[in-house]
Design an enzyme around this catalytic site. Structure first.
Site, PDB file in Angstrom:
ATOM      1  N   SER A  14       0.815  -1.217   0.000  1.00 24.52           N
ATOM      2  CA  SER A  14       0.000   0.000   0.000  1.00 24.52           C
ATOM      3  C   SER A  14       0.855   1.276   0.000  1.00 24.52           C
ATOM      4  O   SER A  14       1.826   1.387   0.741  1.00 24.52           O
ATOM      5  CB  SER A  14      -0.925   0.020   1.219  1.00 24.52           C
ATOM      6  OG  SER A  14      -1.642   1.250   1.262  1.00 24.52           O
ATOM      7  N   LYS A  65     -13.266  -4.639   1.925  1.00 27.01           N
ATOM      8  CA  LYS A  65     -14.225  -3.557   1.659  1.00 27.01           C
ATOM      9  C   LYS A  65     -15.692  -3.994   1.754  1.00 27.01           C
ATOM     10  O   LYS A  65     -16.525  -3.245   2.245  1.00 27.01           O
ATOM     11  CB  LYS A  65     -13.967  -2.945   0.276  1.00 27.01           C
ATOM     12  CG  LYS A  65     -12.637  -2.218   0.161  1.00 27.01           C
ATOM     13  CD  LYS A  65     -12.519  -1.602  -1.224  1.00 27.01           C
ATOM     14  CE  LYS A  65     -11.163  -0.978  -1.462  1.00 27.01           C
ATOM     15  NZ  LYS A  65     -11.102  -0.274  -2.748  1.00 27.01           N
ATOM     16  N   ASN A  85     -14.409   1.871   1.874  1.00 27.18           N
ATOM     17  CA  ASN A  85     -12.944   1.967   1.866  1.00 27.18           C
ATOM     18  C   ASN A  85     -12.420   2.987   2.881  1.00 27.18           C
ATOM     19  O   ASN A  85     -11.220   3.134   3.048  1.00 27.18           O
ATOM     20  CB  ASN A  85     -12.422   2.299   0.457  1.00 27.18           C
ATOM     21  CG  ASN A  85     -12.574   3.762   0.105  1.00 27.18           C
ATOM     22  OD1 ASN A  85     -13.474   4.442   0.602  1.00 27.18           O
ATOM     23  ND2 ASN A  85     -11.721   4.260  -0.769  1.00 27.18           N
ATOM     24  N   ASP A  99     -13.731   5.796  -3.609  1.00 30.57           N
ATOM     25  CA  ASP A  99     -13.088   5.354  -4.855  1.00 30.57           C
ATOM     26  C   ASP A  99     -13.672   6.049  -6.084  1.00 30.57           C
ATOM     27  O   ASP A  99     -12.944   6.488  -6.970  1.00 30.57           O
ATOM     28  CB  ASP A  99     -13.210   3.838  -5.019  1.00 30.57           C
ATOM     29  CG  ASP A  99     -12.259   3.068  -4.114  1.00 30.57           C
ATOM     30  OD1 ASP A  99     -11.202   3.628  -3.763  1.00 30.57           O
ATOM     31  OD2 ASP A  99     -12.570   1.920  -3.744  1.00 30.57           O
ATOM     32  N   ASN A 146     -17.376  -6.292 -19.792  1.00 31.08           N
ATOM     33  CA  ASN A 146     -16.628  -7.284 -19.016  1.00 31.08           C
ATOM     34  C   ASN A 146     -16.451  -8.550 -19.838  1.00 31.08           C
ATOM     35  O   ASN A 146     -17.273  -8.853 -20.712  1.00 31.08           O
ATOM     36  CB  ASN A 146     -17.378  -7.597 -17.715  1.00 31.08           C
ATOM     37  CG  ASN A 146     -16.497  -8.310 -16.701  1.00 31.08           C
ATOM     38  OD1 ASN A 146     -15.428  -7.820 -16.341  1.00 31.08           O
ATOM     39  ND2 ASN A 146     -16.930  -9.472 -16.251  1.00 31.08           N
ATOM     40  N   ILE A 214      -6.831   2.951 -14.239  1.00 30.56           N
ATOM     41  CA  ILE A 214      -6.732   3.097 -12.780  1.00 30.56           C
ATOM     42  C   ILE A 214      -5.533   2.336 -12.206  1.00 30.56           C
ATOM     43  O   ILE A 214      -5.191   2.505 -11.045  1.00 30.56           O
ATOM     44  CB  ILE A 214      -8.037   2.716 -12.037  1.00 30.56           C
ATOM     45  CG1 ILE A 214      -8.233   1.204 -11.953  1.00 30.56           C
ATOM     46  CG2 ILE A 214      -9.248   3.391 -12.661  1.00 30.56           C
ATOM     47  CD1 ILE A 214      -9.229   0.784 -10.894  1.00 30.56           C
ATOM     48  N   GLN A 244      -8.800   9.786  -3.980  1.00 33.56           N
ATOM     49  CA  GLN A 244      -9.643   9.029  -3.033  1.00 33.56           C
ATOM     50  C   GLN A 244      -9.063   9.174  -1.630  1.00 33.56           C
ATOM     51  O   GLN A 244      -9.803   9.258  -0.647  1.00 33.56           O
ATOM     52  CB  GLN A 244      -9.837   7.570  -3.468  1.00 33.56           C
ATOM     53  CG  GLN A 244      -8.615   6.668  -3.489  1.00 33.56           C
ATOM     54  CD  GLN A 244      -8.168   6.182  -2.121  1.00 33.56           C
ATOM     55  OE1 GLN A 244      -8.967   6.081  -1.188  1.00 33.56           O
ATOM     56  NE2 GLN A 244      -6.882   5.903  -1.987  1.00 33.56           N
TER      57      GLN A 244
END
Length: 271
Positions: A14, A65, A85, A99, A146, A214, A244
């Site tokens: 992170s 989350k 988040n 987000d 998708n 992203i 964010q």
């Protein structure tokens, strides 16, 4: 000193500590932010423990989350998205999702408004949910594409409560891209170590397209290199991460953090 942290499993990768600690230092705040590895089974105890210890707030990352929804009092948007988040402790245990706001602000920071725009969103996972809800709510017309079209259709039917949204598989991507103003990759395709991978190539793009990935590691993904080759505008994932985080910072402290300082800290670490 007040503590803040990010919980996840894994969490060592992170960049939130780097980013938030740079902001606290710049503002002269007596605060520190750390990463804590927490499994889903221990999330309830970890959140309540942070409250008991006087933490100022928490961020949550994968795979926590969704689980957090049953532990915190979620905002309306977090409830719709189905994921939290950001956790704030000022009045009980409140949960938020920043987000989608991060994605919207990353576009806005590059001079791109979303109202009335046609957006093609690749992926139907957690990040896609947050982005789709935010952009549809803000007046964009969103197509969720998708690999398994069933997942895209399921998400589109949920997001249609707040705005204009459709669904698609990957089979007619070229035609979809021709009709869109903004292309967003919310999948992990192109993320390190798979840096040579991309779903969309330059021959499928047009020069008026805005391409936003992203993924932020690497900063220049194959998708963004293809966008530049096509003469399209390319936006990397660093700013979504930063914005964010900035939104979470505001929720916890009521102060506006120095976004430029946060961005510099992240980019330096990624180099």
């Amino acid at each position: 000193m007040q503590l803040f942290g990010v919980l996840g499993d894994p969490v060592s990768h992170s960049l939130s500590p780097v980013m938030h600690n740079a902001a606290f230092k710049a503002l002269g705040m007596d605060c520190e932010y750390h990463a804590f590895r927490v499994s889903p089974d221990n999330l309830h105890d970890a959140i309540h423990g942070a409250l008991a210890l006087g933490f100022g707030g928490l961020n949550l990352t994968i795979p926590l989350k969704e689980k957090a929804l049953g532990i915190v009092e979620p905002s309306e948007l977090a409830k719709q998205i189905g994921a939290v988040n950001t956790v704030d402790f000022k009045k009980g245990i409140k949960g938020y999702n920043t987000d989608g706001i991060g994605a919207k602000m990353a576009l806005a920071g590059n001079g791109i408004g979303v109202k009335g725009k046609n957006v093609l969103l690749l992926g139907a996972g957690g990040a896609a949910r947050a982005i789709a809800f935010q952009l549809a709510k803000d007046g964009a017309s969103v197509i969720i594409a998708n690999r398994t079209s069933g997942r895209a259709e399921a998400l589109a039917s949920e997001v249609s409560k707040v705005g204009c949204v459709g669904a698609s598989g990957f089979e007619d991507l070229k035609a979809r891209i021709r009709e869109c103003d903004i292309l967003i990759n919310s999948t992990s395709v192109g993320m390190s170590p798979g840096t040579s991978e991309t779903i969309v190539t330059s021959d499928m793009m047009h020069k008026d397209l805005v391409v936003f990935d992203i993924v932020y590691n690497p900063m220049s993904t194959r998708l963004l290199r293809e966008a530049k080759k096509a003469g399209a505008k390319a936006i990397d994932g660093v700013m979504m991460l930063v914005y964010q985080g900035a939104e979470a910072f505001k929720i916890w402290t009521g102060r506006t953090p120095p976004v430029d300082v946060m961005e510099k800290a992240v980019r330096e670490r990624l180099k």
